[in-house]
Scaffold this motif. Structure first.
Motif, PDB file in Angstrom:
ATOM      1  N   SER A 294      37.623  41.628  29.715  1.00  0.00           N
ATOM      2  CA  SER A 294      36.905  40.368  29.642  1.00  0.00           C
ATOM      3  C   SER A 294      35.596  40.428  30.434  1.00  0.00           C
ATOM      4  CB  SER A 294      37.781  39.244  30.211  1.00  0.00           C
ATOM      5  OG  SER A 294      37.020  38.069  30.407  1.00  0.00           O
ATOM      6  N   PRO A 295      34.550  39.756  29.943  1.00  0.00           N
ATOM      7  CA  PRO A 295      33.313  39.664  30.709  1.00  0.00           C
ATOM      8  C   PRO A 295      33.343  38.579  31.774  1.00  0.00           C
ATOM      9  CG  PRO A 295      33.031  38.566  28.621  1.00  0.00           C
ATOM     10  CD  PRO A 295      34.414  39.160  28.604  1.00  0.00           C
ATOM     11  N   THR A 296      34.457  37.856  31.906  1.00  0.00           N
ATOM     12  CA  THR A 296      34.499  36.733  32.844  1.00  0.00           C
ATOM     13  C   THR A 296      35.509  36.893  33.974  1.00  0.00           C
ATOM     14  OG1 THR A 296      36.072  35.557  31.413  1.00  0.00           O
ATOM     15  CG2 THR A 296      33.714  35.085  31.097  1.00  0.00           C
ATOM     16  N   VAL A 297      36.492  37.764  33.820  1.00  0.00           N
ATOM     17  CA  VAL A 297      37.495  37.959  34.869  1.00  0.00           C
ATOM     18  C   VAL A 297      38.030  39.380  34.781  1.00  0.00           C
ATOM     19  CG1 VAL A 297      39.285  36.950  33.390  1.00  0.00           C
ATOM     20  CG2 VAL A 297      39.681  37.110  35.843  1.00  0.00           C
ATOM     21  N   THR A 298      38.301  39.980  35.941  1.00  0.00           N
ATOM     22  CA  THR A 298      38.815  41.349  35.999  1.00  0.00           C
ATOM     23  C   THR A 298      40.075  41.383  36.855  1.00  0.00           C
ATOM     24  OG1 THR A 298      36.638  42.353  35.709  1.00  0.00           O
ATOM     25  CG2 THR A 298      38.309  43.703  36.795  1.00  0.00           C
ATOM     26  N   ALA A 299      41.089  42.079  36.374  1.00  0.00           N
ATOM     27  CA  ALA A 299      42.351  42.221  37.103  1.00  0.00           C
ATOM     28  C   ALA A 299      42.537  43.668  37.525  1.00  0.00           C
ATOM     29  CB  ALA A 299      43.523  41.779  36.221  1.00  0.00           C
ATOM     30  N   PHE A 300      42.949  43.868  38.790  1.00  0.00           N
ATOM     31  CA  PHE A 300      43.211  45.230  39.267  1.00  0.00           C
ATOM     32  C   PHE A 300      44.569  45.306  39.940  1.00  0.00           C
ATOM     33  CE2 PHE A 300      40.899  43.207  42.773  1.00  0.00           C
ATOM     34  CZ  PHE A 300      41.601  43.617  43.903  1.00  0.00           C
ATOM     35  N   LYS A 301      45.107  46.518  40.003  1.00  0.00           N
ATOM     36  CA  LYS A 301      46.471  46.754  40.464  1.00  0.00           C
ATOM     37  C   LYS A 301      46.492  47.545  41.768  1.00  0.00           C
ATOM     38  CE  LYS A 301      47.265  49.016  36.649  1.00  0.00           C
ATOM     39  NZ  LYS A 301      47.945  49.809  35.585  1.00  0.00           N
ATOM     40  N   SER A 302      47.556  47.366  42.514  1.00  0.00           N
ATOM     41  CA  SER A 302      47.859  48.200  43.675  1.00  0.00           C
ATOM     42  C   SER A 302      49.257  47.808  44.137  1.00  0.00           C
ATOM     43  CB  SER A 302      46.818  48.006  44.786  1.00  0.00           C
ATOM     44  OG  SER A 302      47.045  48.947  45.826  1.00  0.00           O
ATOM     45  N   THR A 303      49.655  48.272  45.331  1.00  0.00           N
ATOM     46  CA  THR A 303      50.951  47.884  45.869  1.00  0.00           C
ATOM     47  C   THR A 303      50.900  46.425  46.307  1.00  0.00           C
ATOM     48  OG1 THR A 303      50.404  48.491  48.146  1.00  0.00           O
ATOM     49  CG2 THR A 303      51.319  50.228  46.720  1.00  0.00           C
ATOM     50  N   HIS A 309      47.087  42.176  51.553  1.00  0.00           N
ATOM     51  CA  HIS A 309      46.137  42.440  52.631  1.00  0.00           C
ATOM     52  C   HIS A 309      44.697  42.224  52.149  1.00  0.00           C
ATOM     53  CE1 HIS A 309      44.564  44.289  56.284  1.00  0.00           C
ATOM     54  NE2 HIS A 309      43.763  45.023  55.517  1.00  0.00           N
ATOM     55  N   ILE A 310      44.381  42.731  50.972  1.00  0.00           N
ATOM     56  CA  ILE A 310      43.032  42.571  50.422  1.00  0.00           C
ATOM     57  C   ILE A 310      42.678  41.100  50.262  1.00  0.00           C
ATOM     58  CG2 ILE A 310      41.651  42.855  48.310  1.00  0.00           C
ATOM     59  CD1 ILE A 310      43.026  45.588  47.953  1.00  0.00           C
ATOM     60  N   LYS A 311      43.573  40.351  49.656  1.00  0.00           N
ATOM     61  CA  LYS A 311      43.312  38.931  49.386  1.00  0.00           C
ATOM     62  C   LYS A 311      43.092  38.161  50.686  1.00  0.00           C
ATOM     63  CE  LYS A 311      45.145  35.228  46.408  1.00  0.00           C
ATOM     64  NZ  LYS A 311      45.437  34.128  47.333  1.00  0.00           N
ATOM     65  N   ASP A 312      43.947  38.423  51.681  1.00  0.00           N
ATOM     66  CA  ASP A 312      43.820  37.721  52.962  1.00  0.00           C
ATOM     67  C   ASP A 312      42.550  38.115  53.700  1.00  0.00           C
ATOM     68  OD1 ASP A 312      46.199  36.439  52.469  1.00  0.00           O
ATOM     69  OD2 ASP A 312      47.408  37.751  53.752  1.00  0.00           O
ATOM     70  N   GLU A 313      42.238  39.406  53.712  1.00  0.00           N
ATOM     71  CA  GLU A 313      41.046  39.880  54.424  1.00  0.00           C
ATOM     72  C   GLU A 313      39.768  39.343  53.785  1.00  0.00           C
ATOM     73  OE1 GLU A 313      40.608  42.223  57.285  1.00  0.00           O
ATOM     74  OE2 GLU A 313      42.483  41.097  57.531  1.00  0.00           O
ATOM     75  N   THR A 321      37.045  34.092  48.093  1.00  0.00           N
ATOM     76  CA  THR A 321      38.334  33.697  47.536  1.00  0.00           C
ATOM     77  C   THR A 321      38.501  34.290  46.148  1.00  0.00           C
ATOM     78  OG1 THR A 321      38.249  31.589  48.730  1.00  0.00           O
ATOM     79  CG2 THR A 321      39.817  31.754  46.902  1.00  0.00           C
ATOM     80  N   ILE A 322      39.576  35.065  45.964  1.00  0.00           N
ATOM     81  CA  ILE A 322      39.926  35.580  44.643  1.00  0.00           C
ATOM     82  C   ILE A 322      41.335  35.105  44.314  1.00  0.00           C
ATOM     83  CG2 ILE A 322      38.369  37.557  44.892  1.00  0.00           C
ATOM     84  CD1 ILE A 322      40.817  39.317  45.356  1.00  0.00           C
ATOM     85  N   ALA A 323      41.864  35.486  43.181  1.00  0.00           N
ATOM     86  CA  ALA A 323      43.153  34.954  42.718  1.00  0.00           C
ATOM     87  C   ALA A 323      44.193  36.056  42.585  1.00  0.00           C
ATOM     88  CB  ALA A 323      42.981  34.249  41.372  1.00  0.00           C
ATOM     89  N   GLY A 324      45.440  35.667  42.749  1.00  0.00           N
ATOM     90  CA  GLY A 324      46.550  36.592  42.546  1.00  0.00           C
ATOM     91  C   GLY A 324      47.037  36.585  41.110  1.00  0.00           C
ATOM     92  N   GLY A 325      48.123  37.301  40.881  1.00  0.00           N
ATOM     93  CA  GLY A 325      48.723  37.340  39.552  1.00  0.00           C
ATOM     94  C   GLY A 325      49.606  36.128  39.318  1.00  0.00           C
ATOM     95  N   ILE A 333      48.994  42.249  40.768  1.00  0.00           N
ATOM     96  CA  ILE A 333      47.559  42.315  40.478  1.00  0.00           C
ATOM     97  C   ILE A 333      46.816  41.287  41.316  1.00  0.00           C
ATOM     98  CG2 ILE A 333      47.893  43.088  38.083  1.00  0.00           C
ATOM     99  CD1 ILE A 333      47.087  40.193  37.236  1.00  0.00           C
ATOM    100  N   LEU A 334      45.509  41.495  41.433  1.00  0.00           N
ATOM    101  CA  LEU A 334      44.579  40.474  41.889  1.00  0.00           C
ATOM    102  C   LEU A 334      43.530  40.291  40.809  1.00  0.00           C
ATOM    103  CD1 LEU A 334      44.031  41.409  45.657  1.00  0.00           C
ATOM    104  CD2 LEU A 334      45.393  39.516  44.753  1.00  0.00           C
ATOM    105  N   ARG A 335      42.974  39.074  40.742  1.00  0.00           N
ATOM    106  CA  ARG A 335      41.985  38.771  39.712  1.00  0.00           C
ATOM    107  C   ARG A 335      40.698  38.271  40.367  1.00  0.00           C
ATOM    108  NH1 ARG A 335      44.170  34.300  36.517  1.00  0.00           N
ATOM    109  NH2 ARG A 335      45.267  33.806  38.459  1.00  0.00           N
ATOM    110  N   ILE A 336      39.595  38.849  39.938  1.00  0.00           N
ATOM    111  CA  ILE A 336      38.284  38.443  40.424  1.00  0.00           C
ATOM    112  C   ILE A 336      37.527  37.785  39.273  1.00  0.00           C
ATOM    113  CG2 ILE A 336      36.076  39.211  41.365  1.00  0.00           C
ATOM    114  CD1 ILE A 336      37.518  41.518  42.692  1.00  0.00           C
ATOM    115  N   GLY A 337      37.143  36.539  39.474  1.00  0.00           N
ATOM    116  CA  GLY A 337      36.343  35.852  38.472  1.00  0.00           C
ATOM    117  C   GLY A 337      34.869  36.158  38.658  1.00  0.00           C
ATOM    118  N   HIS A 338      34.172  36.357  37.554  1.00  0.00           N
ATOM    119  CA  HIS A 338      32.725  36.602  37.596  1.00  0.00           C
ATOM    120  C   HIS A 338      32.103  35.891  36.405  1.00  0.00           C
ATOM    121  CE1 HIS A 338      34.015  39.941  34.898  1.00  0.00           C
ATOM    122  NE2 HIS A 338      34.888  40.210  35.857  1.00  0.00           N
ATOM    123  N   MET A 339      32.129  34.581  36.479  1.00  0.00           N
ATOM    124  CA  MET A 339      31.659  33.778  35.348  1.00  0.00           C
ATOM    125  C   MET A 339      30.855  32.587  35.829  1.00  0.00           C
ATOM    126  SD  MET A 339      35.207  31.871  34.190  1.00  0.00           S
ATOM    127  CE  MET A 339      36.404  33.092  34.717  1.00  0.00           C
ATOM    128  N   GLY A 340      29.984  32.114  34.956  1.00  0.00           N
ATOM    129  CA  GLY A 340      29.207  30.933  35.272  1.00  0.00           C
ATOM    130  C   GLY A 340      28.091  31.228  36.252  1.00  0.00           C
TER     131      GLY A 340
END
Length: 382
Positions: A294-303, A309-313, A321-325, A333-340
């Motif tokens: 998607s050109p508006t949101v990206t999801a990435f994986k890890s433990t 830790h990433i989200k809190d830091e 502020t980003i979003a969880g799964g 996963i975590l999701r980063i929005g890049h829209m608007g």
């Protein structure tokens, strides 16, 4: 103290000029001023939805546009197919099952796009399907479905079957052409790529859908879109609208026109490509393949621990502020929005923060690696 950066898949940041427009002061919703506002907005919003037909504006959440499309365009006891590849496909399925329809679910692995050949086979096994529903972008997984191919399949099955597309997290961030993609109804909400607070929902319909809606005797009241389209002809709304949000909508549409729609879409695609290149450099797995990203949101994986830790830091030390799964992807996963109201410079900021967070957490040197990859994407496209 630090500047906060909201990079969720909605709500999203609001441009200052839009905030200023919404703060100008209230006008009467039955006044000539409001009618003139609606008269100016009507042609501008059609371009964003890729249609020559009117776009109804509801004062409600994006979910209301899903339900409005369903209750207006599917009649009692009709066969309805819902493509489910994530949480919002599942929501559309739940809405459909609330009403007296025969609902058939086409399940897609979360993180994958609908396969056109497989969907064609699924659809052809069913009799007398009247409505097919899909997301454009499934927000919970960041996958982009091949909407145009799906639309062609629907019309090959039955030219009169209606194709409804949920564009809540994609309208304003990617190009639509409702006619070319065989979309009969395209819906969206205000709080994502359209750069407004939550509170407005949008429904674009072609004339085939409008006629089906008029003939449909399934009971509805506030969500009876016949009232909205009839009121649009008079440059007004059937019920009290969210006036301030509609004032802000005009500022959004003017800003989009100033930048140029194609430039807006190019900016979103570039942010996606920059972010994905940077995440790869950080050894973070991507949930969605490039072809369907998607050109508006990206999801990435890890433990789970690293993601937490990433989200809190990001939130506590950088104000990002980003979003969880969601559902079974929670903690995966975590999701980063890049829209608007988001720009390539914002991608550099979040990648720079991730470099530092992961360098310290993994005891590995990632400094400069993600930014370098993102910069190469940006400057190679200039």
């Amino acid at each position: 103290m630090f500047k906060k950066l909201l990079m969720t898949p909605g709500p999203t940041p609001i441009p200052e000029k839009v905030n200023q427009r919404m703060a100008e002061g209230m006008i009467g919703h039955r006044s000539g001023d409001f009618s003139e506002l609606m008269r100016r907005i009507k042609p501008k919003i059609k371009d964003v939805f890729g249609t020559k037909d009117d776009v109804a504006i509801l004062s409600s959440s994006g979910t209301s546009s899903l339900e409005a499309a369903m209750v207006n365009l599917a009649a009692k006891d009709e066969n309805v197919v819902v493509i489910v590849s994530g949480a919002f496909g599942a929501r559309f399925e739940a809405i459909a099952k609330t009403y007296p329809y025969n609902v058939h679910t086409y399940e897609v692995e979360w993180g994958e796009a609908a396969d056109p050949a497989d969907f064609r086979e699924f659809l052809n096994k069913l009799d007398d399907v009247k409505v097919v529903v899909s997301q454009a972008c499934e927000t919970s997984t960041a996958v982009l479905h091949p909407v145009t191919e799906l639309g062609e399949i629907v019309k090959d099955y039955d030219e009169d079957a209606l194709f409804i597309v949920d564009g809540v997290s994609s309208v304003g961030g990617m190009k639509f052409n409702m006619s070319e993609s065989k979309i009969d109804c395209l819906i969206s909400g205000s709080q994502k790529a359209l750069m407004l607070p939550p509170g407005l929902a949008f429904v674009a319909m072609n004339q085939n859908a409008r006629q089906k809606m008029k003939d449909n005797d399934l009971p509805r009241f506030y969500l009876d879109l016949n009232q909205y389209f009839d009121s649009l002809d008079k440059d007004t709304t059937p019920f009290t609208p969210a006036v301030s949000l509609i004032q802000g909508l005009e500022a959004v549409l003017d800003s989009v026109a100033e930048e140029g729609l194609e430039n807006v879409y190019d900016r979103h695609a570039k942010m996606r490509d920059m972010l994905r290149a940077g995440l790869r450099a950080l050894d973070l797995g991507l949930l969605v393949e490039d072809e369907y990203a998607s050109p508006t949101v990206t999801a990435f994986k890890s433990t789970s621990d690293e993601l937490s830790h990433i989200k809190d830091e990001l939130k506590n030390n950088f104000g990002i502020t980003i979003a969880g799964g969601q559902k079974h992807l929670k903690g995966q996963i975590l999701r980063i929005g890049h829209m608007g109201y988001m720009f390539p410079s914002d991608i550099i900021v979040v990648l720079g923060a991730l470099e530092g967070i992961l360098s310290k957490y993994r005891q590995n040197d990632y400094y400069g690696k993600a930014i370098k990859e993102a910069q190469e994407v940006f400057f190679n496209d200039l």
